[in-house]
Design a protein around this motif. Structure first.
Motif, mmCIF file in Angstrom:
data_model
loop_
_atom_site.group_PDB
_atom_site.id
_atom_site.type_symbol
_atom_site.label_atom_id
_atom_site.label_comp_id
_atom_site.label_asym_id
_atom_site.label_seq_id
_atom_site.Cartn_x
_atom_site.Cartn_y
_atom_site.Cartn_z
ATOM 1 N N GLY A 1 0.792 -1.229 0.000
ATOM 2 C CA GLY A 1 0.000 0.000 0.000
ATOM 3 C C GLY A 1 0.818 1.270 0.000
ATOM 4 N N GLU A 2 2.144 1.141 -0.028
ATOM 5 C CA GLU A 2 3.014 2.323 -0.040
ATOM 6 C C GLU A 2 4.052 2.187 -1.151
ATOM 7 N N PRO A 3 3.621 2.326 -2.413
ATOM 8 C CA PRO A 3 4.534 2.117 -3.538
ATOM 9 C C PRO A 3 5.706 3.089 -3.586
ATOM 10 N N SER A 4 5.588 4.218 -2.907
ATOM 11 C CA SER A 4 6.686 5.192 -2.921
ATOM 12 C C SER A 4 7.646 4.984 -1.756
ATOM 13 N N SER A 5 7.338 3.991 -0.897
ATOM 14 C CA SER A 5 8.175 3.738 0.266
ATOM 15 C C SER A 5 8.925 2.417 0.089
ATOM 16 N N VAL A 6 10.169 2.509 -0.357
ATOM 17 C CA VAL A 6 10.992 1.328 -0.582
ATOM 18 C C VAL A 6 12.084 1.296 0.482
ATOM 19 N N GLU A 7 11.990 0.327 1.392
ATOM 20 C CA GLU A 7 12.892 0.249 2.532
ATOM 21 C C GLU A 7 14.189 -0.486 2.175
ATOM 22 N N VAL A 8 15.266 -0.075 2.829
ATOM 23 C CA VAL A 8 16.573 -0.714 2.635
ATOM 24 C C VAL A 8 17.082 -1.168 4.000
ATOM 25 N N GLU A 9 17.386 -2.470 4.117
ATOM 26 C CA GLU A 9 17.867 -3.026 5.386
ATOM 27 C C GLU A 9 19.136 -3.841 5.164
ATOM 28 N N VAL A 10 19.988 -3.849 6.200
ATOM 29 C CA VAL A 10 21.275 -4.551 6.128
ATOM 30 C C VAL A 10 21.401 -5.505 7.305
ATOM 31 N N TYR A 11 21.850 -6.722 7.016
ATOM 32 C CA TYR A 11 22.140 -7.709 8.052
ATOM 33 C C TYR A 11 23.631 -8.041 7.972
ATOM 34 N N THR A 12 24.369 -7.801 9.072
ATOM 35 C CA THR A 12 25.789 -8.126 9.142
ATOM 36 C C THR A 12 25.957 -9.420 9.920
ATOM 37 N N LEU A 13 26.486 -10.447 9.281
ATOM 38 C CA LEU A 13 26.629 -11.748 9.936
ATOM 39 C C LEU A 13 27.467 -11.636 11.202
ATOM 40 N N GLY A 14 26.938 -12.198 12.294
ATOM 41 C CA GLY A 14 27.677 -12.261 13.553
ATOM 42 C C GLY A 14 27.658 -11.010 14.386
ATOM 43 N N SER A 15 27.005 -9.936 13.909
ATOM 44 C CA SER A 15 27.007 -8.677 14.667
ATOM 45 C C SER A 15 26.049 -8.710 15.845
ATOM 46 N N GLY A 16 25.008 -9.555 15.753
ATOM 47 C CA GLY A 16 23.994 -9.601 16.805
ATOM 48 C C GLY A 16 22.981 -8.483 16.717
ATOM 49 N N ASN A 17 23.064 -7.667 15.663
ATOM 50 C CA ASN A 17 22.160 -6.514 15.536
ATOM 51 C C ASN A 17 20.925 -6.796 14.701
ATOM 52 N N GLY A 18 20.842 -7.981 14.097
ATOM 53 C CA GLY A 18 19.692 -8.286 13.259
ATOM 54 C C GLY A 18 19.657 -7.391 12.028
ATOM 55 N N TRP A 19 18.447 -7.227 11.477
ATOM 56 C CA TRP A 19 18.272 -6.351 10.315
ATOM 57 C C TRP A 19 18.250 -4.892 10.765
ATOM 58 N N ARG A 20 19.075 -4.065 10.149
ATOM 59 C CA ARG A 20 19.110 -2.631 10.459
ATOM 60 C C ARG A 20 18.534 -1.842 9.284
ATOM 61 N N ASN A 21 17.590 -0.975 9.562
ATOM 62 C CA ASN A 21 17.047 -0.116 8.509
ATOM 63 C C ASN A 21 18.012 1.046 8.277
ATOM 64 N N VAL A 22 18.479 1.191 7.028
ATOM 65 C CA VAL A 22 19.462 2.239 6.723
ATOM 66 C C VAL A 22 18.881 3.316 5.817
ATOM 67 N N GLY A 23 17.547 3.347 5.695
ATOM 68 C CA GLY A 23 16.914 4.417 4.925
ATOM 69 C C GLY A 23 16.006 3.879 3.836
ATOM 70 N N LYS A 24 15.643 4.759 2.924
ATOM 71 C CA LYS A 24 14.743 4.404 1.834
ATOM 72 C C LYS A 24 15.444 4.591 0.492
ATOM 73 N N LEU A 25 14.994 3.821 -0.486
ATOM 74 C CA LEU A 25 15.500 3.957 -1.838
ATOM 75 C C LEU A 25 14.799 5.135 -2.506
ATOM 76 N N ASN A 26 15.550 5.936 -3.244
ATOM 77 C CA ASN A 26 14.990 7.078 -3.964
ATOM 78 C C ASN A 26 13.817 6.623 -4.833
ATOM 79 N N SER A 27 12.648 7.236 -4.631
ATOM 80 C CA SER A 27 11.447 6.821 -5.352
ATOM 81 C C SER A 27 11.566 7.053 -6.858
ATOM 82 N N GLU A 28 12.491 7.932 -7.287
ATOM 83 C CA GLU A 28 12.677 8.178 -8.716
ATOM 84 C C GLU A 28 13.190 6.938 -9.449
ATOM 85 N N TYR A 29 13.833 6.039 -8.729
ATOM 86 C CA TYR A 29 14.383 4.853 -9.366
ATOM 87 C C TYR A 29 13.299 3.852 -9.757
ATOM 88 N N GLY A 30 12.162 3.895 -9.052
ATOM 89 C CA GLY A 30 11.146 2.894 -9.289
ATOM 90 C C GLY A 30 11.625 1.539 -8.801
#
Length: 370
Positions: free
Chosen positions: A162-191
């Motif tokens: 329901g949010e086509p303009s909201s593209v989330e970007v997450e990073v998982y670093t193996l062994g860090s213990g931090n799980g998935w970290r949200n690092v921002g959104k992808l520019n909506s111009e890219y589609g």
């Protein structure tokens, strides 16, 4: 008399993987050396620094059964009279056989299906199932390794329902213990990013963006996106052909253009114009595309130690591996497979890199049933 641990490390790190695994059965002391948290990294460093070997390994996916893929490991030795040494099926749990390969780094394989992403090492039989998304659209993912920090990172890019303009970007670093970290959104111009799987090269993951005729690169060290311009293709390419971001060749990002009229591929590589400093941010302005060679109707996937290029042809019913000599611009057929390999392989190195040693506490072990 027991030798000091550092001497044992030095001796064992020079052994082939098969010998290392067999040595665990000799005695408890030898098993403890192989299972030591620091040994797998020392053995990997030795493998990566070896320059006198012509050995390479490749991971193929067999699509004979569309619902249950098989994975095969092909060993290549350019110094051997018959370069293809062996083709062996990798024994993985049946529940993983519907998964798609995202990428391979230092023996670790990243697989995904729907919202599930798994990292495994078929040699150590370890695997970890990363935390899953509950609700999403259009998942894109990639897997890469940072030499400077010895970190393995998985990136997922997805659209919220329901949010086509909201593209989330997450990073998982193996062994860090931090799980998935949200690092921002992808520019909506890219589609929507064109490819489901990001291509790893030069410390970054890359996706093509057809809407803007560019490539976006996610720098794994700085965890942000940058734009890369495509090669200057003739305008007729967009009418009578296509371009495709196909992977990496050695350390270089690779793109191809295909013209329907001539039914052939030109290969372009993105190369650094100056010496790369692994501790600085990747500067794509210092890189440039160059049309390196023409490979007919085949797709290159690896350099050999001698500088030749290995290419893959998926002609119907007979997938074939070729060697391409850059100096003579000639091909040599290496082997035809009786499997349904419909895409080029991933370069894969057999290692004992341990997920548990990296810090992944919820590491599981693969069962031996195929």
């Amino acid at each position: 008399m027991e030798l000091p641990l550092d001497i044992m490390f030095d001796i064992f790190s020079r052994l082939p993987i098969e010998t290392v695994l067999a040595s665990k059965l000799v005695s408890k002391n030898w098993r403890d050396v192989v299972h030591h948290p620091s040994f797998s990294q020392k053995h990997l460093n030795r493998l990566c620094s070896s320059e006198d070997s012509g050995n390479l390994g490749f991971l193929f996916t067999d699509y004979t059964n569309s619902d249950s893929k098989e994975f095969y490991y092909v060993e290549y030795d350019e110094n051997n009279e018959t370069p293809i040494i062996s083709t062996r099926r990798i024994n993985i749990p049946s529940e993983l056989k519907s998964y798609t390969v995202v990428g391979c780094c230092n023996g670790l394989i990243c697989l995904y299906e729907l919202s599930s992403i798994i990292i495994c090492n078929p040699i150590t039989r370890e695997y970890v199932d990363l935390p899953r998304l509950n609700c999403y659209f259009f998942l894109r993912c990639g897997f890469g390794y940072l030499v400077s920090t010895n970190e393995y990172k998985v990136v997922r890019v997805y659209e919220l329902p329901g949010e086509p303009s909201s593209v989330e970007v997450e990073v998982y670093t193996l062994g860090s213990g931090n799980g998935w970290r949200n690092v921002g959104k992808l520019n909506s111009e890219y589609g929507l990013l064109c490819d489901q799987v990001g291509v790893f090269a030069n410390g970054a993951l890359h996706w093509a963006v057809s809407r803007k005729r560019i490539i976006v690169a996610f720098d794994l060290a700085y965890e942000k996106f940058r734009e890369i311009q495509l090669p200057t293709f003739p305008e007729c390419l967009y009418r009578d052909g296509y371009f495709k971001l196909v992977g990496s060749l050695g350390d270089y990002l690779m793109c191809l253009d295909y013209m329907k009229l001539r039914r052939s591929l030109d290969i372009w590589l993105l190369k650094e114009n100056s010496t790369t400093d692994m501790n600085r941010e990747v500067d794509y302005k210092s890189m440039s595309w160059g049309k390196k060679f023409h490979v007919g109707n085949m797709e290159p996937f690896s350099f050999t130690n001698s500088g030749a290029v290995l290419c893959f042809n998926t002609r119907p019913g007979k997938p074939t591996l070729y060697g391409y000599d850059l100096k003579s611009s000639s091909f040599e057929m290496l082997v035809s497979f009786d499997k349904i390999f419909i895409q080029p392989p991933f370069v894969h190195m057999k290692t004992i890199v341990s997920l548990k040693a990296l810090g992944e506490e919820n590491t599981n072990r693969m069962e031996t049933n195929g």
